[in-house]
Every structure is written in structure tokens, then in C-alpha cells.
Write a protein that holds these residues in place. Sequence first.
Motif, mmCIF file in Angstrom:
data_model
loop_
_atom_site.group_PDB
_atom_site.id
_atom_site.type_symbol
_atom_site.label_atom_id
_atom_site.label_comp_id
_atom_site.label_asym_id
_atom_site.label_seq_id
_atom_site.Cartn_x
_atom_site.Cartn_y
_atom_site.Cartn_z
ATOM 1 N N VAL A 268 8.477 -27.195 -17.439
ATOM 2 C CA VAL A 268 9.829 -27.097 -18.001
ATOM 3 C C VAL A 268 9.773 -27.290 -19.515
ATOM 4 N N ASN A 269 9.019 -28.300 -19.951
ATOM 5 C CA ASN A 269 8.911 -28.569 -21.383
ATOM 6 C C ASN A 269 8.366 -27.375 -22.160
ATOM 7 N N THR B 45 10.760 -24.266 -22.075
ATOM 8 C CA THR B 45 11.949 -24.434 -22.907
ATOM 9 C C THR B 45 11.565 -24.336 -24.379
ATOM 10 N N ASP C 233 13.237 -21.650 -26.794
ATOM 11 C CA ASP C 233 14.057 -22.120 -27.895
ATOM 12 C C ASP C 233 13.456 -21.701 -29.236
ATOM 13 N N THR D 33 19.626 -17.872 -25.630
ATOM 14 C CA THR D 33 19.897 -19.159 -24.997
ATOM 15 C C THR D 33 19.955 -18.989 -23.484
ATOM 16 N N THR E 57 16.473 -18.657 -22.187
ATOM 17 C CA THR E 57 15.757 -19.944 -22.170
ATOM 18 C C THR E 57 16.191 -20.776 -20.971
ATOM 19 N N LEU E 58 17.506 -20.820 -20.748
ATOM 20 C CA LEU E 58 18.011 -21.627 -19.639
ATOM 21 C C LEU E 58 17.512 -21.081 -18.310
ATOM 22 N N ALA F 248 13.846 -22.020 -17.917
ATOM 23 C CA ALA F 248 13.743 -23.446 -17.648
ATOM 24 C C ALA F 248 14.205 -23.743 -16.233
ATOM 25 N N LEU G 84 9.575 -28.353 -29.435
ATOM 26 C CA LEU G 84 10.441 -28.691 -28.307
ATOM 27 C C LEU G 84 11.650 -29.448 -28.826
ATOM 28 N N ALA H 2 15.878 -31.070 -24.789
ATOM 29 C CA ALA H 2 15.190 -30.461 -23.651
ATOM 30 C C ALA H 2 14.216 -31.454 -23.039
ATOM 31 N N ALA I 113 14.480 -32.898 -19.291
ATOM 32 C CA ALA I 113 13.410 -32.768 -18.304
ATOM 33 C C ALA I 113 13.093 -34.138 -17.708
#
Lengths: 399, 401
Positions: free
Chosen positions: B35-36, B39, B43, B272, B275-276, B279, B362, B366, B370
Motif C-alpha cells: 500500500v505504501n 500510494t 501520488d 487522485t 492512486t486511490l 491503493a 510518500l 498515506a 496504511a
Amino acid sequence: MVWQDLFRLALGSITSHKQRSLLTALGLIIGIAAVVILTSIGRGVHGFVLGEFTQFGTHLLAVYPGKTTTFGLSGATISTVRPLTAADAESLQSVESVLAAMPLVQGNARIEACGKQRRSNVFGVGPALPQVWRIGVDIGRFLPEEGADNARPFAVLGSKVRQELFGEASPLGQRIRIGSDRFRVVGVMRSKGQMLGFDLDDTVFIPSARAMEMFDRQGLMEIDVLYRGDASAERVEQAVKQRLLARHGAEDFTIVTQNQMLEKMDSVLSVLTLAVAALGGISLLVGSVGILTIMTIAVSERVAEIGLLRAIGAERGTVFRLFLAEAVLLSLAGGSGGVGLGVGVVKLVAVLLPALPVQLAWNYIGLAFAVSLAIGAAAGVAPAVKAARLKPLDALRAE
Amino acid sequence: MLHRDLLIQAVKAIRTQPLRAALIILAMSIGVASVNVLTALGDSARRYVVHEFESLGTHLVIVLPGRNETTGGHPPLFGETPRDLTLDDAAALFRSRQVAAIAPVSIGSAPVSVAGLERETNIMGSTHSLLRVRHLTMAQGVFLPEAEADKELPVCVIGKKIADELFARRKAVGEWLRINDRRFRVVGVLAKEGQSIGTGFDELVIVPVASAQALFDSHSLFRILIEAHSEAAMHKAVDEVRAIIKLRHEGEDDVTIITQDSVVNTFDKILTALTLTVAGIAAVSLAVAGVLVMNVMLVSVSQRTAEIGLLKALGATRGQLLRWFLCEAALLSLAGALCGSLLGRIGIEALQWWFPNFPVALPAWAMLAALAVALATGLVFGVMPARRAAALEPVAALNRR
């Protein structure tokens, strides 16, 4: 031990811990379903985009003015000192294997008819458009075959323009004004819909010579060449290149074949599908850690059972296979459950959201299933080895 | 039971099963790390694109010829219209007080040659204002001189790549070059810009707009770029520009006007959302990790029945047992989340090392999100095992052995 017995024993130990097995399989089910759903979307988008491109047919090549080395829009499309002319398009008609060469000038103008007006795309084209772009004529006919010099002011409407300007009335024979020139409507095209952002239904087609006059242009923006299906694309490309070289004396044009475009598009889109498959693969990885954990626990829990098995004469290999079979069975269940869930969701999406292009990617589904089996086997090996290594006496004494 | 005791008990329980705990932490950290990293990638891509657009200039208004009736379709980015934008139109726009600078742009392609070396490239016709409007920087020499837009001057400014290719190891400034059949003196070389949105300035020759129109034998403009005084003035400028053009075009509203912030906003929104989505897909792996936590905690409850029975017999309440098991689950997922964040950090550093040109960072929200999601997952999936442990009957639990 014969394999039926092995299977039955493994199944027995799985069903004796129903909840635990279910949860273990659930981890894999989610992972596999994620891969199946994501790759289906990837494949769907892939098919959709390729479909958009091939709706004009695959035996096409396009000639643009200007020789540019940079990728992207060439300034030559706007204006150039070495334009492509209508005579170039006409000359390309006679190149071997070429069925039709269609000049194209694209613009935007105000259309007026019956007191109504709207702004639409205006395409200056040749009479071969229905054949080259594979758009059918709905009513009336397309622009007639005639020399570029004496093209009469006829116009063919896209279905949306017709609807907006004439409604249900027949537009055939009516006079319309495009920009400041007057045209007579001779036909209406069948609805074709959006093509990569261009609404072909919101378009008026007029003879290219008239469009060049209206837009005060020296040259064409593009010549689309349709060639025979049995001809080789390279040969046609070479022939077109030779002809234009002979006419212009220098290579001041760019030829793009449909195949080049499709190949590039295809590879880009395949990478896309691969990328989403990899994304889904992350949860598959986590699911496999779950199987590893549960099998490790199972071995440490069942030390006594293993001791008993060994004491009554089971060999190391048998114990090893027993635990491995359990892991593989678990992941098999998870894999089939995941494929089932994924396929179900994809089918549901296809029914509920017809706008979202989804297409089951069977090779990825097969791969995901195979991976789940491999994961089960791999995750089962370490615990199975641990189980097989236990000394029977110690194992029996453990309880 | 005190909080400290609760914690110590939970840690002890985890430490008796190091392998099991390690595997749960591994699963959790894979999820958090992915996830990190994803994202961060999404981003960074968003910020990169937005920055690219903003470098086009602030308070930028772009006027294109032609307009499509259907709203929602994209504007006619290129193509011809019966009534062009002309230099007079551009000059008339100065009547608006909101306008700080106007750069008319015409574009085309022509062969450029210097002493036998020839290549075809894009030619842009504009005025001195382009320097300000597009925020260009010069490597050598000066930009086009300040002169009336309709004046033909035989001077040009060339991009870095053109300079390198046509004037290899020579100073370009002061030399003559030939565009088609006209001669232009090079007065400046642009600093390396890289691929800016739309046009590669490195492979461009910029000439005065009147010279470009003579070269291409046309009087139409490709675009008019306008810089407004401020962001507030930008929106007023749009209305005034439309009114002025309408007046000049016999009452017809036949141009498309794009403001820079609308373009930036569109891209910002799209990226955006992307990205979402990515993620979110990665977060599915957190759910899988949660299922694993639940599974393992359930196993450990069933294994520790006797222990629970004893605790209950000694007077532990349901609430205490519930908290104890929940605490164990939370500790496990917290450890996983922290490891995952560390792993993600390492992954991002590795990406940074691989692609130094693309800044990956990061955002703090975010990372915290996470962590929070991982912790929440652990707790949510820990509830059921904990409840089961708390619900055990003490006598039955003790009897099991």
C-alpha cells in the motif's frame, strides 16, 4: 500408502478443522479472485481499445505531411512548407494493391439549417470514405465520385447533426450553410459513435477540395490509404513511399501503418494487464503466507498423531506426502473457490455494468490457479519436512 | 488487570510462538508495504504532472480557434475553422485590463538547414511575450526582440537539441540558418527544458510570428496564450476575451477558451482517483492478512483452552480475557504494520535510487492511513477469537484436559 488413502486421510484432517480450513482457503480465495477480476478488467480494456482502432479496418495506412523524428503531433499537420496535395491522394489511387486513397482535412465550423445552428466537426474527405472507414450510409448516398477540381457542394451529415438540425424531417435535398458556404445534403451516415474522443456522429462530411477552400488551406492533413487484404503491408508501404518520393523528390512525409500502431498499442495494453495482475498477486502472496502458517501450526499440533503413524510403520516419505497432500488440497480448494468467485463477480459486473468492458482472461485465470497450487505445494514442503523428520519415540512421548 | 500486565501477558504469549508470530507479521507487512509503495508512486505521478502543468505558467488562459457544440466532448485541439484567429484578434485582447501579456502562436513544420546539414522540425511563430508566458529560460543569447507582432524579422531562437545537431561544437548565436528558403540569424538558444506538455521545446525553432506566417503563407494563429494578472483576474479575463472575440467575429462565439487551472484540476482528479484505486487494490491484501490473524488467533484460543479455564477459575472476568486476546491481535498487527512501513520505506528508497529523475515520496497521510488500516484490520479480525475465548465456561475449559 495408495493415493486414495492419502487423499482420504488428508481430506479427513482438513474437514476435522472446518473453520480453520475455511479461513485458510478464504485468504487464497480473496487473492485469486482479485487476480481474476483485475485481469478481466485489464483484458476488457485491452479489447475495447483495440476494437476502437480496428473498427476502421486493419488494411489501412496513413500518410502525414512532414518528416518528423519526434513522437507526438507534428507541426506539419497544422501547416508545412511541403504540403500533401489532392493530386498526391489521386496519384496514390493507382499504386499497386491500393483500393482507395482518401484525402482528409479536419476542422470545425458553424452549421446552419432551417433556422437552427450548431457547431460541429467538419471533415473534408474523398468519396471513398464509407469504404475506407467502414461507415455505412443510412439514407441517401455518400459524396459522388468526381474530380477534386470540380467537386460540387454536397454534404453528408452524421446522425447526431441530422437529429439536432432536422429532427424527424428528411434532410435529403435540403440546403445547409457550413461556415459561409452553402451545401446541399445528399445523405446521412449510420451512427458510429465516439472514436477515441472524436464524435463521428457530430460531424459533417464535405468534399476535401471544398474544405480546403473553406479553411483556406494549401494542403491535406492526412491521406488514408486502404489496400487489398491479401497484399503485404510492407510492400504497400514501400510502394506508397516510392510513389510519393518520385512526386516530391524528398521524403517530406510520414507513413504510419495500422499494424505499427496496433502493435505498439497491443504491447502497451498487455503491460497494463500484467501490471494489474501483479497488483492482485500481492494478496495471493499474503494468502500463501496464511497456508504456510496454518500448516506449521498443524504439524506442531499433531506431533502425537505423527508419532503414532510412524510407530505403526509409516515411512518418512509417507508422512511427508500426507502433509504435502493436505497443503495442496487446501490450496486447491482456495484456488477453485477463488476462480469461482472471480468469474462470478466478473459475470455479474458484465450484466450490471455493461459500460465497463470486462473479458475473462482465461490464460491469467489458468495461471492464477496454477500459482495457487504451486503456492500450496511450496508452503506445504517446510512443515511436511518438519513432520517427516520427527523421531517416532519423541513424537509419541510429546503428549 | 493493569494495562502493563495486560501488555506483558500478551507479549509473553506471542513470544512462546515465535515462528507463528513472525509469519503473521510478514503477511501484514507485505500488505502495508505494498500500500505504501503504490500510494507513493501514484501520488508522485500526480504531483509530477501537476507540476509540469504549472510550469507552463501561472494564470494562463489559452484561446483556440473553433468550438464544438456538445459540452463534455473535448475541445477542438487542432483542425481548421472558416474564421481564424488573427494577429489583429490577439492585439485586440489587450483591451482587457486583466491581461498581463499576450503571446500569439502559429506552428508548422519545415526543413531547417545549416551548411548542408538539414533536418525537418517544428517551427513556432510567436513574440517576445512567449518568454514570459511560457516561463522559458535562455541558455545563450537573447529571446526574440520586443517588436510589433506584425513585423517580419529574420531572427530566430533555437532549442537545445537543434543547436546540438546543427551547430555541433560551434557557438550557434550569431550564425545564420535557413528555414525552407529564408535565412534567419540565431539570436539565442533555449535552456534544456526536456519534454514539456504538448511541445518539445528542445526540438523547436522560434521565429517572429509574422515571419512564420509568411513562411507558411497563412494568416491564421494556432493559439493565443494569455497571462492574466492574478488568479482572480484569470476568470474575469475569460469572459472579457470571449466578449472581445465575439465583437470582432460578427457576434459569433467561435473560439474555445481553456484556463490552466481547469486543466490542472482535471488531471489532478484523474490521478487522485487512480492512486486511490491502486491503493485500494493493494489494501485487499490487508484484508487477506486480517483473515490470517483471525485464523491464527482462533487456533491459539482453542490450543489455550486450559489456560483460559484456569484464568477464569482464578477470577478473571470476561472483559479482561477479551482485552487480553484483543491486545495480542493488536500487538501482532502493529508489529506487522511497523515492519511494513519500514519495508515500504526501503522500497521507495530503492525506487528513488533507480529512477533519480522521478521524485518518489510518500505523503504522511498515506503512511498513517496504511498504519491505521492495518491496526484496524488486526483488531476487527481479532474480535471473534477474543469473544470466543471470553465466552468459554471455566469448568468445561478446565475439564478439557
